[in-house]
Design a protein around this motif. Structure first.
Motif, short mmCIF file in Angstrom:
data_model
loop_
_atom_site.label_atom_id
_atom_site.label_comp_id
_atom_site.label_asym_id
_atom_site.label_seq_id
_atom_site.Cartn_x
_atom_site.Cartn_y
_atom_site.Cartn_z
N ARG A 85 0.85 -1.19 0.00
CA ARG A 85 0.00 0.00 0.00
C ARG A 85 0.88 1.24 0.00
O ARG A 85 1.95 1.26 0.63
N PHE A 86 0.43 2.29 -0.71
CA PHE A 86 1.19 3.55 -0.78
C PHE A 86 0.21 4.72 -0.71
O PHE A 86 -0.85 4.70 -1.36
N ASP A 87 0.56 5.74 0.07
CA ASP A 87 -0.28 6.94 0.15
C ASP A 87 0.52 8.04 0.85
O ASP A 87 1.67 7.83 1.24
N GLY A 88 -0.09 9.20 0.97
CA GLY A 88 0.58 10.30 1.62
C GLY A 88 -0.23 11.57 1.57
O GLY A 88 -1.35 11.62 1.05
N THR A 89 0.35 12.63 2.13
CA THR A 89 -0.23 13.97 2.15
C THR A 89 0.92 14.95 1.96
O THR A 89 2.09 14.56 1.91
N ALA A 105 4.17 7.59 2.78
CA ALA A 105 4.34 6.34 3.51
C ALA A 105 4.02 5.19 2.59
O ALA A 105 3.18 5.29 1.69
N VAL A 106 4.71 4.06 2.82
CA VAL A 106 4.50 2.87 2.02
C VAL A 106 4.56 1.67 2.95
O VAL A 106 5.34 1.65 3.92
N ILE A 107 3.72 0.67 2.72
CA ILE A 107 3.76 -0.59 3.45
C ILE A 107 4.33 -1.64 2.51
O ILE A 107 3.79 -1.90 1.43
N HIS A 144 4.72 -7.10 7.71
CA HIS A 144 4.80 -5.91 6.88
C HIS A 144 5.57 -4.82 7.62
O HIS A 144 5.54 -4.74 8.85
N THR A 145 6.26 -4.00 6.85
CA THR A 145 7.04 -2.90 7.40
C THR A 145 6.54 -1.58 6.84
O THR A 145 6.22 -1.49 5.65
N VAL A 146 6.49 -0.58 7.68
CA VAL A 146 6.09 0.76 7.27
C VAL A 146 7.33 1.61 7.04
O VAL A 146 8.22 1.66 7.90
N LEU A 147 7.43 2.22 5.87
CA LEU A 147 8.50 3.17 5.57
C LEU A 147 7.88 4.54 5.36
O LEU A 147 6.79 4.66 4.79
N ARG A 148 8.56 5.58 5.81
CA ARG A 148 8.03 6.94 5.65
C ARG A 148 9.12 7.87 5.14
O ARG A 148 10.31 7.65 5.36
#
Length: 844
Positions: A474-478, A483-485, A493-497
C-alpha cells in the motif's frame, strides 16, 4: 389485606409525627427515611428514593410546601424568587411581610400594579421537588416579571435533591400541556452485567478507511455482531496527528441513529469539509458529511448515482470533492461542492473501462484506471493483433469534467502498473515495483525494491527515489509526507516513511494477521487502519484505551413477565445471556454453561420456561434453553434448520417460528415441524389461535394458525413498504408494528384474532421499535428524530404520545424491548450504546 414493609411502616410513622405534609415531615422523608429503604436498588438516584418514601407515606409528590393561607394575588405575583415556588407557579411561596390591605380601586380607574413585595427569608426546612404541571401564569404582568417566571418554571421542570452536599437535577418530561409526567430512564450498565469470564467483547469491528488533513485524522469503519446487514458505521477522530483519539458517532440530519448495514468505504476532507462515501444494504450510495471531522451526519444520496455504480476512490479538491469509479463497463467521475449534491461526468472518459484511484492538488485531479488497447506481435511469419487491458493515469485541470492521458516512465528497474496515487510533498506521487538481477548461474541474485515517481503538475514525471522491500502492499501520503507498506519476512509488513520523497526511514511493523485497508500521513506520523481477526486495527494505538472504542457486546432481545419474576434474554460478549428480576428493578445474571450465540425471545408455559435464539458462527443454527423456575437454565435439544426468532404459548402448547418453518411442542422435549411460507419475525397467541407476523420478500406478511400445525396467510391492507417486526395480543385484538414508512411508523390493528387488519399511522418521522399489551390496551415504543417516545392506546386505533425524557441527547437512543409488570410499563434499550431501564405507570 395488604402487607407492608418495615420501611413503609417507618415512612408512615414519620408522616404521623407532625401535621400531614409539614415541611419537617417532608424533609425527613426526603433525606432521612429515603436513605434507609433497604429494599431499593442501589442504582436509584436520591430523588427516586425520596419519591418512594413520599409515596409510601401517602403524600403527594408536588412542588414546595403544603398550602397555607393565600396571600393577595398581586402580592404573590410580585413575590417571585428563583428557587422558591409561587402561587402562579402552582404552589404558594414564603409568607410575605405583613402590610396593610390595599384600598379598593375606584371604578373608573384600573387597579395599579403593586410594587414588589419585600423578600421573605427562605425556610431552611423547605423541600422542593418536582410535581404536577403548573398552571399557566396570569396573562397580565410586566415583561421583566414574565421572564423571571419563565426562569423559575425552567428550574421547576427538574428535581432538585440535596444529599451529602451534592445537588442532583433530574429532568422530568410530559406528554404535552395536559399530559402526565413521564419519569426518565436510568442507566442499566450494572443491572444487565456482561459475562465476567468472557475472553472477548463479542463484537466484530473493522476500520475500512483513513484520511487526514493537517493534524486532523479520521478513521472510519463498522461495528456489529457479525451478521451482515446489522453492522453500524463508526468514526474515530484525532486532532493531534493520531496521538489521542475519540469516538464520533454519526447521526441522521434529524438526530437519530443511522440505519444498520451501511459501511463507509471512502474518506476525504480538509478546510472545514469532510465526506465519507459508502453503500447501503440495498446497494445505494450513502454519504456522511462533517464540518469539523468530529460530528458526522448521514445523508442519503438521491441524485448523481445509480444502483449499478461502483465508487472506488474519493479526494478533496480546491472546489469540493471528486469521486471516481465505473458503471456498466465504463469509467465514471462524480463531483460535489459539499458532499451532499453530486454531478455525474462520463463524457470526458471515453475508452476508459474504470477508474480506481484519484488524487488532487488544488483543482488539478489525477485518476488511475484501466483501458483497452490493441497490441501487435509477431508469431512466426505472421503478425497477430489482440486487445489487452492496460493501466494509465489521466489528468483533469477543470475539476474532473475533461481528462487527458499522461505517461509515467518505466525506468530504474521499475515494472508493472503503478500502485497508489497521492498529492504529497511538492506535487503528485506514485510508486511501482522494481527489481534488478545480478550475477550468473549459481551466483544469480534478484533484488526487489520500490521506485517512487513524482510530478509537480501531474504531467511530467521523474524518478525521485528507491526504497527496499519484497513487494509493495500500500502507498499513500499527504503534503506532510509519504508512507508505504512493504512486505517483509514471514508474512509481516514494514512501514516506511519519507518527509521529502528522497530519503526513507523505517516507521514500524505491522503484524502478519492484520489486513490493512487504509494509510495516511498526518504531521509526520503514519496512520494505518485495518482488521485483525474480529477486531479493528489502528497502527500504534491500543483501541482499548480510547473511550467508547471497545466495549462488550450486549443486547436484550425480549422482556417476559410472570408472577413474581421478570425474565430478560439476549446476549453479552457474543454469548447467550439471561437476566432475572423479582420486581423488574433488581436484575441478576443467570448462570449456565457458556453458549455462544444470541437469545431472541422467551415464554413461560405449563412445563416451564423456553428461550430461543441462534448459536454463533458463519452458519448459525437453532439454540434453545429451558428452565423450570426461570432462575436455573440449561441447554435443550431442538430440531435442526433455521434459527427460531420468536416463541409463544398457545392452545396446543409451545410454538416457535423461524424462516419458512414453525415448530410446536407440548412438553419442551418432542418437537414437530410445520411449513410457514415466509420469514416471520414474531408470534403471539390470542384466546383461540396463534398469529405470526413478518415478511415475504420485502413485503409485509401475517399468518394465523389454530394449533401451530397449519398456517394460513392473512390478507393485509395495501401501502406497507416494510416487513412487520413485532405483534402483541390482548384477547382477540392484535397490534403489529412495521419498519420505516414514507408517512411514519405503520401499525396494523386486528379485532378478529388476525383474520382482517386495518392500517394506522402513528405519526410522521416515527420508527416503531417495540409493542406490548397493557392492562389498559397497548403500548408502542418508537423513535422520532433521535428522541424515544411511547404511544398508548386502548384499542389500537387512537394513540396518545408520551415523550420520554433523558433520551434526546447525543448517541443512539431508543427503547427496544417493552412489556408490563403489574400496573407499570417496563422497557429496556440503549442510550449512547449504554443499556438503560425505564419504568413508568401505564397512562390512564
Amino acid at each position: 389485606m395488604t402487607a407492608s414493609t418495615p420501611e413503609q411502616d417507618e415512612a408512615r410513622r414519620t408522616a404521623e409525627e407532625g401535621p400531614a405534609g409539614s415541611r419537617q415531615v417532608r424533609r425527613r422523608l426526603t433525606f432521612g427515611v429515603a436513605g434507609d429503604l433497604a429494599d431499593m436498588p442501589a442504582a436509584l438516584s436520591p430523588w427516586q428514593r425520596a419519591y418512594e418514601a413520599w409515596r409510601a407515606a401517602g403524600l403527594v409528590w408536588g412542588h414546595g410546601a403544603p398550602p397555607r393561607e393565600r396571600a393577595p394575588k398581586a402580592a404573590s405575583l410580585n413575590a417571585v424568587r428563583l428557587g422558591s415556588p409561587t402561587e402562579s407557579a402552582g404552589a404558594p411561596g414564603p409568607r410575605p411581610a405583613k402590610a396593610k390591605p390595599p384600598k379598593p380601586a375606584k371604578p373608573p380607574k384600573p387597579a395599579p400594579v403593586p410594587r414588589r413585595a419585600a423578600k421573605a427569608k427562605p425556610d431552611p426546612d423547605d423541600v422542593l421537588v418536582a410535581g404536577p404541571p403548573k398552571p399557566k401564569p396570569a396573562p397580565a404582568m410586566r415583561a421583566g416579571l414574565s421572564r423571571r417566571l419563565r426562569v423559575r418554571g425552567a428550574v421547576g421542570a427538574g428535581v432538585l435533591a440535596v444529599a451529602g452536599g451534592v445537588i442532583v437535577v433530574a429532568a422530568q418530561g410530559d406528554g404535552g400541556p395536559d399530559g402526565p409526567r413521564v419519569p426518565a430512564p436510568i442507566a442499566a450498565d450494572a443491572l444487565f452485567a456482561p459475562d465476567p469470564e468472557a475472553a472477548a467483547d463479542g463484537l466484530v469491528q473493522d476500520l475500512t478507511t483513513v484520511a487526514s488533513a493537517g493534524t486532523a485524522v479520521v478513521a472510519a469503519g463498522t461495528e456489529g455482531d457479525g451478521v451482515p446487514g446489522r453492522e453500524r458505521a463508526r468514526f474515530l477522530v484525532s486532532a493531534d496527528a493520531g496521538r489521542t483519539w475519540s469516538v464520533a458517532a454519526p447521526r441522521t440530519a434529524g438526530g437519530a441513529a443511522p440505519p444498520a448495514g451501511e459501511v463507509p468505504r471512502l474518506l476525504s476532507g480538509g478546510d472545514g469539509r469532510w465526506v465519507a462515501l459508502g453503500r447501503s444494504p440495498g446497494g445505494g450510495v450513502v454519504a456522511w458529511t462533517s464540518e469539523d471531522a468530529k460530528t458526522w451526519t448521514r445523508r442519503p444520496v438521491t441524485a448523481g448515482f445509480t444502483p449499478s455504480d461502483q465508487v472506488t476512490d474519493l479526494t478533496r479538491t480546491g472546489r469540493g470533492f471528486v469521486a471516481v469509479g465505473a458503471s456498466g463497463g465504463r469509467a465514471v467521475a462524480w463531483s460535489s461542492a459539499d458532499g451532499r449534491a453530486w454531478q455525474r461526468a462520463e463524457g470526458g472518459l471515453t475508452g476508459i473501462l474504470g477508474l480506481d484511484r484519484v488524487a488532487a492538488s488544488g483543482n488539478v485531479v489525477l485518476a488511475h484506471g484501466t483501458y483497452s488497447r490493441k497490441i501487435t506481435a509477431k508469431r512466426g511469419k505472421k503478425k497477430v493483433t489482440r486487445t489487452v487491458r492496460a493501466g494509465g493515469i489521466w489528468r483533469s485541470a477543470d475539476g474532473g469534467r475533461t481528462w487527458a492521458l499522461v505517461t509515467v516512465p518505466q525506468t530504474q528497474g521499475s515494472y508493472g502498473a503503478t500502485k497508489g496515487l497521492t498529492a504529497g510533498p511538492g506535487g503528485f506521487a506514485t510508486v511501482r515495483e522494481g527489481r534488478r538481477t545480478t550475477g550468473r548461474k549459481k551466483n544469480r541474485r534478484t533484488t526487489r525494491f520500490g521506485v517512487l515517481f513524482t510530478s509537480p503538475d501531474g504531467q511530467t514525471w521523474r524518478v525521485a527515489s528507491r526504497f527496499g522491500g519484497a513487494g509493495i502492499d500500500r502507498f499513500d501520503g499527504t503534503p506532510s509526507g509519504l508512507a508505504v507498506i512493504v512486505r517483509g519476512a514471514k508474512g509481516g509488513h514494514t512501514v516506511l516513511r519519507s518527509a521529502d520523497g528522497r530519503t526513507w526511514q523505517p516507521g514500524g511493523s505491522i503484524p502478519a494477521p492484520v489486513e490493512s485497508s487504509g494509510l495516511t500521513v498526518a504531521g509526520g506520523r503514519v496512520a494505518v487502519t485495518g482488521r485483525q481477526g474480529d477486531d479493528a486495527y489502528l497502527f500504534g494505538v491500543d483501541l482499548r484505551t480510547v473511550p467508547g472504542a471497545v466495549h462488550p457486546e450486549r443486547s436484550i432481545g425480549s422482556l417476559t413477565p410472570a408472577p413474581g419474576l421478570t425474565v430478560a434474554v439476549g446476549s453479552t460478549n457474543g454469548g447467550a445471556a439471561v437476566w432475572t428480576a423479582p420486581d423488574g428493578r433488581s436484575w441478576t445474571r443467570a448462570q449456565f454453561p457458556g453458549t455462544g450465540g444470541r437469545l431472541a425471545d422467551a415464554v413461560r408455559g405449563d412445563r416451564g420456561w423456553l428461550a430461543v435464539g441462534r448459536v454463533s458462527g458463519t452458519s448459525p443454527g437453532p439454540l434453545a434453553l429451558t428452565s423450570q423456575d426461570g432462575l436455573a437454565w440449561q441447554k435443550a435439544p431442538f430440531p435442526g434448520g433455521p434459527p427460531p426468532v420468536a416463541a409463544a404459548v398457545g392452545p396446543s402448547g409451545y410454538v416457535a417460528v423461524g424462516t419458512g418453518v414453525a415448530w410446536r411442542s407440548s412438553d419442551l422435549r418432542a418437537w414437530r415441524r410445520a411449513a410457514l411460507d415466509g420469514a416471520p419475525a414474531d408470534v403471539t397467541a390470542t384466546g383461540r389461535n396463534l398469529v405470526a407476523v413478518g415478511g415475504r420478500g420485502k413485503a409485509a406478511a401475517a399468518w394465523t394458525s389454530p394449533d401451530g400445525a397449519a398456517w394460513k396467510p392473512a390478507k393485509l391492507p395495501p401501502g406497507l413498504t416494510a416487513p412487520l417486526t413485532q405483534v402483541a395480543a390482548k384477547g382477540g385484538t392484535l397490534v403489529a408494528i412495521a419498519g420505516d414508512a414514507p408517512d411514519g411508523a405503520a401499525v396494523l390493528v386486528s379485532t378478529d384474532a388476525g383474520a382482517t387488519w386495518t392500517r394506522r399511522v402513528l405519526g410522521p418521522g416515527l420508527t416503531a421499535t417495540a409493542v406490548a399489551p397493557t392492562p389498559r390496551g397497548f403500548a408502542v415504543a418508537a423513535v422520532a428524530n433521535g428522541r424515544a417516545a411511547v404511544l398508548t392506546s386502548r384499542d389500537g386505533t387512537a394513540w396518545r404520545r408520551l415523550d420520554v425524557p433523558g433520551l434526546a441527547g447525543d448517541g443512539a437512543q431508543k427503547l427496544t424491548a417493552l412489556t408490563t409488570v403489574g400496573p407499570d410499563l417496563l422497557a429496556t434499550g440503549t442510550s449512547a450504546e449504554t443499556p438503560i431501564l425505564w419504568r413508568a405507570p401505564v397512562p390512564e
